[in-house]
Design an enzyme around this catalytic site. Structure first.
Site, PDB file in Angstrom:
ATOM      1  CD  GLN A   1      -3.218  -0.527   2.103  1.00 29.92           C
ATOM      2  OE1 GLN A   1      -2.959   0.183   3.080  1.00 29.92           O
ATOM      3  NE2 GLN A   1      -4.391  -1.108   1.963  1.00 29.92           N
ATOM      4  CG  MET A   2       0.940   5.854  -1.877  1.00 27.83           C
ATOM      5  SD  MET A   2      -0.041   7.001  -2.866  1.00 27.83           S
ATOM      6  CE  MET A   2      -0.042   6.158  -4.445  1.00 27.83           C
ATOM      7  CE  LYS A   3      -2.624   2.363   5.394  1.00 31.64           C
ATOM      8  NZ  LYS A   3      -3.830   2.559   6.232  1.00 31.64           N
ATOM      9  N   GLY A   4       2.288   2.610   3.227  1.00 31.27           N
ATOM     10  CA  GLY A   4       3.320   1.805   3.846  1.00 31.27           C
ATOM     11  C   GLY A   4       3.145   1.667   5.341  1.00 31.27           C
ATOM     12  CG  PHE A   5       4.235  -0.346   9.274  1.00 25.86           C
ATOM     13  CD1 PHE A   5       3.116  -0.135  10.078  1.00 25.86           C
ATOM     14  CD2 PHE A   5       5.391  -0.852   9.860  1.00 25.86           C
ATOM     15  CE1 PHE A   5       3.152  -0.432  11.438  1.00 25.86           C
ATOM     16  CE2 PHE A   5       5.434  -1.159  11.211  1.00 25.86           C
ATOM     17  CZ  PHE A   5       4.312  -0.936  12.000  1.00 25.86           C
TER      18      PHE A   5
END
Length: 264
Positions: A136-140
């Site tokens: 996902q674009m937002k990552g972690f």
């Protein structure tokens, strides 16, 4: 094995033991539950058990009743064994780790096309936290996911995806790599699921035609290789670790010019 130095400021990497209040004091903290009624007898039972584990001077700093007949303990003790840190050899994913921007630039300069990956939490695993963190674009934790990488096309198929469906998607989009996430590990269910994926790829004659990676809280590179995977990514690894490996492996295999999976 040589005896550890007793000085409080000198570290001997050939003779390592836990550090608590002072260097080489061996202090450790362990937590566990015993199926015994809460009380002083339970406390003594915990101390005796810890001694049998090889810890000296056990101190039950906290214990409580979980439910009738079960008691939880938090115990301190002193460990005596030591480890030669200098002799440790850990299997690691080879290659240079680059950040998100560097990965995009490297792919553009060395591959000359988009790298395509598909990922999912397979079979009964309903957790997407791992695969979302990577794709996902937002990552972690401040690390953006593959959807934000230049020259990367990433498909996140979510959770509880049958192995057959993930493989079919990889063939459909002509993926360079499959990313398998496994969070649930009770009774080694992750081993069974990961084995199924690898065996299905073998059965379809695709194992050498796609980069197969896996990740999760109990995944290591060593375990991944034992199960027939190309690479494994455990705790502390992010999208840049995965893509750095995949893109360099694509070049290593000579896949710069896009070819259909069946033609590789």
């Amino acid at each position: 094995m040589s005896e550890c130095k007793t000085a409080t400021t000198q570290v001997d990497l050939t003779c390592v033991k836990p550090y608590g209040d002072a260097l080489n004091d061996g202090k450790v903290q362990i937590a566990f539950t015993l199926p015994v009624p809460y009380g002083e007898e339970a406390e003594e039972c915990a101390k005796q058990y810890v001694r049998k584990l090889g810890l000296e001077e056990p101190n039950v700093c906290y214990y409580c009743e979980l439910t009738e007949g079960y008691t939880f303990f938090n115990v301190y003790g002193c460990a005596t064994p030591t480890i030669d840190y200098t002799a440790i050899k850990v299997p690691k994913v080879e290659g240079t780790v680059m950040d998100r921007v560097e990965c995009g630039e490297w792919i553009g300069e060395n591959i000359g096309r988009d790298i395509v990956v598909v990922g999912a939490s397979i079979e009964s695993d309903a957790h997407t936290v791992g695969i979302d963190a990577i794709i996902q674009m937002k990552g972690f934790h401040g690390h953006f996911g593959l959807e934000r990488f230049k020259h990367v096309v990433a498909y996140n198929m979510g959770s509880q995806v049958p192995c057959e469906k993930l493989i079919a998607k990889a063939k459909e989009v002509n993926a360079d790599a499959i990313l398998v996430s496994q969070t649930v590990t009770q009774k080694d269910i992750h081993i069974m699921n990961l084995t199924k994926m690898e065996e299905l790829l073998e059965a379809e004659g695709l194992r050498d035609k796609i980069i197969l990676t896996c990740g999760g809280p109990r995944i290591s590179h060593e375990l991944a290789q034992e199960l027939g995977y190309d690479a494994g990514f455990g705790p502390g690894k992010y999208a840049e670790h995965v893509m750095s490996y995949v893109m360099q492996e694509v070049q290593k295999r000579g896949w710069e010019k896009k070819a259909n999976i069946d033609e590789r």
